[in-house]
Structure formats: C-alpha cells, structure tokens
Design a protein around this motif. Structure first.
Motif, PDB file in Angstrom:
ATOM      1  N   PRO A 179      57.325  78.211 -33.908  1.00  0.00           N
ATOM      2  CA  PRO A 179      56.742  77.376 -34.970  1.00  0.00           C
ATOM      3  C   PRO A 179      57.840  76.829 -35.872  1.00  0.00           C
ATOM      4  CG  PRO A 179      56.453  79.700 -35.488  1.00  0.00           C
ATOM      5  CD  PRO A 179      57.090  79.653 -34.127  1.00  0.00           C
TER       6      PRO A 179
ATOM      7  N   THR B  87      58.847  73.572 -38.939  1.00  0.00           N
ATOM      8  CA  THR B  87      58.383  72.551 -39.880  1.00  0.00           C
ATOM      9  C   THR B  87      59.549  71.663 -40.265  1.00  0.00           C
ATOM     10  OG1 THR B  87      56.703  74.039 -40.773  1.00  0.00           O
ATOM     11  CG2 THR B  87      57.292  72.124 -42.110  1.00  0.00           C
TER      12      THR B  87
ATOM     13  N   GLU C   7      54.450  70.086 -38.974  1.00  0.00           N
ATOM     14  CA  GLU C   7      54.465  71.416 -38.365  1.00  0.00           C
ATOM     15  C   GLU C   7      54.202  71.304 -36.863  1.00  0.00           C
ATOM     16  OE1 GLU C   7      51.914  74.144 -40.306  1.00  0.00           O
ATOM     17  OE2 GLU C   7      52.616  73.644 -42.328  1.00  0.00           O
ATOM     18  N   ARG C   8      55.032  71.978 -36.076  1.00  0.00           N
ATOM     19  CA  ARG C   8      54.878  71.924 -34.623  1.00  0.00           C
ATOM     20  C   ARG C   8      55.146  73.291 -34.008  1.00  0.00           C
ATOM     21  NH1 ARG C   8      57.879  66.440 -32.340  1.00  0.00           N
ATOM     22  NH2 ARG C   8      57.163  64.988 -33.964  1.00  0.00           N
TER      23      ARG C   8
ATOM     24  N   ALA D 262      57.726  77.782 -39.667  1.00  0.00           N
ATOM     25  CA  ALA D 262      56.464  77.450 -40.314  1.00  0.00           C
ATOM     26  C   ALA D 262      55.941  78.630 -41.113  1.00  0.00           C
ATOM     27  CB  ALA D 262      55.438  77.019 -39.282  1.00  0.00           C
TER      28      ALA D 262
END
Length: 705
Positions: A500, A502, A507-508, A599
């Motif tokens: 995760p 950001t 956010e991905r 994230a």
C-alpha cells in the motif's frame, strides 16, 4: 594588504561562498549563527563561530549590536554582509564604521539613497540615466497620484518607495480601478515597510529584467562586468538567471553598461553593486532604470563564470583600499552561464515553502558545473529564513548548450526529505520559448497549474517505491531463513506482494512479482553504496563537508521491455495528521522526484468535532489564532495565521459553523498538520479539507533578489 580576519554576517550558501574565497586568499573566517543553525554547514566550515541568539532573525542575524560584538570579540577587521539580513542596512554600515570595522559594501549614505526608490530616481536622473515615465515625489496623496496618472498614461504600475520583493506593487489597466488599488498598496507598504509612500510608473509591455554588475573603488574607478538576464521570476522573485542576455546586441550592451556605471557614480559608490533595468522585449534598444542593489546579488556566479572575476575577492580588495587594476575594455564575456535557484518550496501548492530534513544532498559535478549550497545530509531546513537552499550554475560555449547542460544537471540533482522546485525548473527549461530565449517577467505566472507545474509519477516510479519498502523490510531482518524473507516461497503468501502506497492523496496497492526480484542482491548492491550509474555519479557536497555517495539505494525495474533506473531513500516519520509512525519513500528517476508514504488510515475525529478540516499548508509556527474554540464562524473568516520562511499564511474557515481548535499561538506545526475543524450546527461531517491555495492568503514578508 588584505585582511587577517573577516566575519561573515550571514548564513547558508552565501556564507560558504565567502568562506571559500577567504580560504583561498589565506584569510581567517568567523561565522555567526542562531540556535536554528548551530550545526549548519557554514558554522563547521569557518575557522571559528559565534552564537548570536535564538532562531528569530530579529534576535540573531538582524541584531546589529550582537554582530558588531562578535566581530570585536574575534578580532575581525572586516564584515561581509552577504545578501539579505543587514546587507543593505545603512545603520549597520554606519555602526561598522563607528566601530572601526570595514563594511564590505558601499557607504551608509549610498545605501540610504539607493534604498529609497524616489531619491534613487532623482539621483540617477541627474546623471543622464533613463527612467520609466512616471511620477516619483515624496508625500504624494492618492488624489495627486490619480491626477498624475492621466499624464503618465495607462496601464500604470503602483510601487512603494521603500522595500522590495514585489510587495505593494499593483498593475492598473483602467483609471476606474486606480483609487482602490492605491488604498490597497498603501496598506501593504505600511504593513511591510512601515512607510506607505507610493509612486507611479508606466507599465512596460512584455518587460524583461536585465541587470548590470558594477565594481567601484574609493579612488574613483567604476567598471561594469556585463549584464545578467533575470526575467524568469515568480511573485517578483528570480528563479533563473543567465549571462549574457540573449536580447541585447553589442551596442545596447555598451550603452546599458555605461548607464549602470553612471548610476554608481551618482552616489559615489564603492564595492560591488547591481543596477537593475527594465527593457521592453519588443524594443530592446530602450531601457529604463529600476533600482540599484547595494550588495552582492544571489545570481553573481553567472557573471563570475563568463568573466573569470571572483566578485567576493574584489569586494575584499576594494574594502582594503586597493585600486581596480583593469580597464573596461579588458572585460570580456566568454560563453554563456545559467543559474537555477533551488528552493524548499512546493510548486504544486503555489510555491509555498516546505522545510524538512535532508535525507541526502545530491548534486552533479564536472566541467562547467558549479554548486553553491549551504546544506548537508541530515540537516533540517529551518522555516525561520528564506527557502532558497542551493544554486546550480552551469557554463557552456553558447546559450543552447548551457540550457541543455542545466537541464541535465537538474536531472541528476535531488534533496530527498524536502520538497523542492527541482522538477519545476526542469520543466521550465524545457519550454520552447525559454529555450529560444523569448522571456519576460510574467512567463512563470502565466504557466498553468496543471502538467507544467505538477509532476505525476509513472508506473515505474510506483514500482520503485514499492521495492524500496520491501528492501527496507529486508534490511530490518537479521536472519537468512527463508521464513523471514518477504518472498513468494511461503505457502500462505501469494506470488505477487501488494504494497500500500500513497502519493499526494492517491492511494494504491502496488503489486510486486517477487519471482523476478532478487532482494538479497538488491540489498547487497545498493545499501549505502550509492549504486553507481546516474544516481551515484558526480556527487558534489557543500564546502566544508566530505564527498560521499548518496545514502539511498539504486533500483532497476523493467517497464514495457525497457530497464528503468532510479535512486530511492526511505525514512520513518510520524504522520503529522494521524500522529502515528509511517514510512516515507523518496524516488528520483528520469521522470522526476517523488515522495511516497505507506498508506495510513485517516484519523477518526471525536464525534463532536467531525467536519471540515483546516490543515497547515506549510511547516512553521502559529503566530496568531483569530477565533476562540467553540466560536461560531462564517465561511472565509480568518482563523489561524501560520508563518514560515518569511511568509505569513492566513487560514480561513472552509464553511460556516463552529470552530474546534487543535493548536495555539506559538505552536510549531508540520505540513498538513490538523489545526482546527469546523462543524455545522448539527455536527455533520462535510468531508472537506480547506485548500490552502484557495481558502487562504499568503504574504511574502521579505523578498530576496
């Protein structure tokens, strides 16, 4: 004979620049510092250093008594003021003279005359220096200025007589708008300079900012060292400077140089100074005097590169009473030089200052590349001072080669840990009009806030960041057991790990196929080694520090059948809003320089405080809180004032409702730290966050040219 000891009444890169010349000449140097700079590079580079006081400039670098006392205590025979701070302070020049210390600059009288734009115009006009049509007299009322504007002709430019940096300046294109603009200009001038005196000039269409470097000794010799083009500016602050200007021909260069020398003669000038002119892009043969800067300029290196003269050395020689030993016809300009100012600022947030701690300081080196910097890896950028942290200067046979060399040098530069304007500078130097030399002072302001300002990471950049996270996890492990490796071998683990991440609110979950990644090899080749290649080559360090490879790691990923390489740095920080540990990843690739974080979930507000958030647009200090906790406020009402790097930012209520404060006056705040929430009467969540670029106003407290 030159001096034995010189005190440098400044900090950062200019202090290091002066130290470098003094060291070459065998002169002992004394640094001064505030508490914020106790471990700064210029302090370590000098032969000795004296503490002035707290971080606030008014209690340290601007305290004339403390600086004079430091010079006396260390036996300094001369003081170099650098630029900014006390460099154009007539009282400081007079105090040096009273103390029997040489001020490496002009006389107090010259500083006073040129420090007031009205008296400066009157002085140079008597020596035949051309002025922009306008009216410049002390004590003019708004009514008198309105009447005079009819003769000057619209559009006009309102300018305050005192100060600089673009504060209080207003362009007026219609007579109906002039009264309100005059009232606003007086308020701004009074607040910024304590003097609301105004004057008017005709606004020059497509203006170009061209300045001339002069040297003058106490024996009456005055020479110029050619001109510099400084038209690429934002908020009236220079960003790119070059020498010579692509606009001027030889005849105009001689005429503007002579006008600059006459300007110096008008006040009996002594030392190094710069005379600034405004030139219409469509009529370069016509130029007008703007002002004289009675000090060394930030952009002086480009003049040094094309002329071969060390301007600091000549300041020392002239201050010691020596004569200028060369004639005007012996000054030649060879090749082309360009300087880029690197600021700790975020172009995507309206060029607001950022601050932070440098994880690394990476600049290129090589023939025709010069770095003037005042920053070390691990050093924190204080928000108390100007945000400029370095200058990258290149020299080449001609302008096209210099532009290309500077773009390449910026590509190989990075200060991870601090958001800077490096990527923006690369974009600026790639524009067709800039490459062609078609410049004017409004060019940057006309650039959009889209792709020309903001840089978006590529898919490869996301992969670099994800691999950096995995590499960081690998470093933390002490066992080589297969059970401790973050790989697809584990029976409960999928072949693709998802990390995760950001970036700027995006956010991905980034998938990493570990079947094709040798993390052990990645760690062995990269950690602490600099990795080689583009990222590890040519690392130049500020004066007084040791050269070493970048502290990050190099990674190669394959994208669309092409190997792409990047350098990455990771550090653990406390998220200013969530108040929990997070991993910060910095990636420098061919695309640009990007900051990623692991994230983290948004903080859960107390039930009574859910609502629109007011966050800090920059790291700094809360200097004023204009609403009480629990007070009913209107949308747009000022709530909190944050100050950093000589800028004030007024944060306003994003909606009408009740304000819940999470800070107080005097508090130090981080970027994006939650300072307040505003709820409606029912306490419902609006899911909004105040946008500092639209819901707040900024004031640049002190310009630097």
């Amino acid at each position: 004979m030159l001096f034995d000891t010189v005190l440098i009444a400044n900090r950062g890169e200019i202090a290091l620049r002066v130290i470098r010349t003094c060291r070459r000449l065998g002169i002992r140097t004394v640094a001064v510092y505030s508490d914020a700079d106790a471990d700064a590079a210029h302090v370590r580079a000098a032969d000795t250093a004296v503490r002035l006081g707290p971080a606030a400039a008014s209690e340290s670098y601007l305290d004339i008594g403390k600086v004079i006392a430091a010079a006396r205590a260390t036996g300094a025979q001369a003081i170099h003021p650098g630029y900014g701070f006390l460099s154009e302070n007539a009282a400081f020049a007079a105090a040096c003279e009273d103390a029997g210390i040489v001020f490496l600059g002009p006389t107090a009288a010259a500083i006073r005359t040129m420090g007031d734009k009205i008296t400066a115009k009157q002085a140079v006009a008597a020596h035949g220096v051309p002025l922009v049509p306008g009216v410049a007299e002390a004590g003019l009322t708004d009514e008198q200025l309105i009447t005079a504007a009819e003769d000057v002709g619209f559009p006009v430019l309102i300018k305050p007589s005192a100060g600089g940096g673009g504060k209080g300046m207003h362009a007026v294109f219609d007579a109906a708008d002039l009264p309100a603009a005059l009232r606003a200009a007086r308020r701004e001038a009074a607040n910024s300079f304590g003097d609301d005196t105004l004057f008017l000039e005709r606004l020059v269409a497509t203006p170009r900012h061209i300045e001339v470097q002069v040297l003058a000794d106490e024996h009456g010799t005055v020479v110029h060292l050619g001109e510099r083009e400084c038209s690429l500016q934002r908020r009236h602050q220079k960003v790119i400077e070059e020498a010579p200007s692509a606009l001027l021909d030889a005849a105009t260069r001689a005429r503007i140089g002579e006008a600059a020398c006459n300007t110096a003669r008008s006040v009996g000038y002594r030392g190094a100074g710069t005379v600034e002119f405004i030139v219409a892009a469509d009529n370069p043969e016509e130029f007008f005097f703007m002002e004289m800067n009675t000090r060394l300029q930030v952009e002086h290196p480009v003049t040094e590169e094309v002329t071969g003269f060390d301007l600091v050395e000549w300041q020392l020689r002239i201050g010691a009473g020596q004569r200028i030993d060369f004639a005007q016809d012996e000054v030649t300009l060879t090749g082309h030089a360009i300087e880029a100012r690197i600021y700790a600022e975020d172009p995507a947030r309206g060029f607001l200052p950022t601050g932070g701690t440098a994880l690394d300081v990476v600049f290129p080196e090589g023939e025709g590349v010069r770095v003037d910097a005042g920053l070390d890896a691990g050093q924190r950028i204080a928000t108390d001072y100007d945000p400029m942290i370095a200058k990258l200067i290149v020299h080449a046979p001609d302008r096209p080669a210099a532009v290309a060399k500077l773009r390449d040098a910026l590509q190989r530069s990075a200060v991870p840990g601090i958001v800077t304007n490096i990527d923006f500078l690369r974009t600026l130097l790639s524009r067709e009009d800039v490459v062609a030399g078609e410049l004017d002072t409004g060019l940057i302001d006309r650039m959009s806030t889209g792709s020309e300002i903001e840089h978006t990471p590529s898919e490869a950049d996301w992969a670099f960041a994800a691999l950096a996270v995995l590499g960081d996890a690998t470093k933390a492990r002490t066992s080589d057991s297969v059970w401790n490796r973050p790989s697809s071998w584990r029976t409960s683990q999928p072949a693709v790990l998802r990390v995760p991440l950001t970036h700027e609110g995006d956010e991905r979950l980034i998938g990493v196929d570990l079947e094709n990644v040798d993390l052990a090899r990645f760690e062995r080749d990269g950690a602490g080694s600099g990795g080689g290649g583009t990222a590890g080559a040519g690392v130049a360090r500020p004066a007084g520090t040791s050269a070493q490879a970048p502290r990050g790691r190099e990674i190669t990923v394959r994208e669309d059948g092409v190997d792409r390489r990047a350098h990455v740095w990771t550090t653990r920080v406390i998220d200013s809003r969530a108040q929990r540990p997070t991993l910060e990843i910095w990636v420098r690739s061919e695309t640009g320089i990007f900051r990623f974080t692991r994230a983290v979930a948004d903080p859960t507000l107390d039930p009574g405080e859910a609502g629109a958030e007011v966050t800090a647009p920059m790291p700094g200090f809360v200097i004023d809180v204009r609403a009480a906790d629990g007070e009913a406020v209107e949308a747009g009402q000022p709530l909190i004032v944050v100050e950093a790097m000589k800028m004030e930012h007024v944060l306003t209520a994003p909606m009408a409702g009740t304000v819940h404060l999470r800070t107080a006056a005097g508090a130090q705040v981080a970027l994006d730290e939650l300072l307040a929430t505003v709820t409606d009467d029912a306490g419902t969540d609006t899911s909004e966050t105040s946008d500092s670029s639209t819901d707040a106003s900024s004031t640049d407290k002190d310009g630097q040219s």
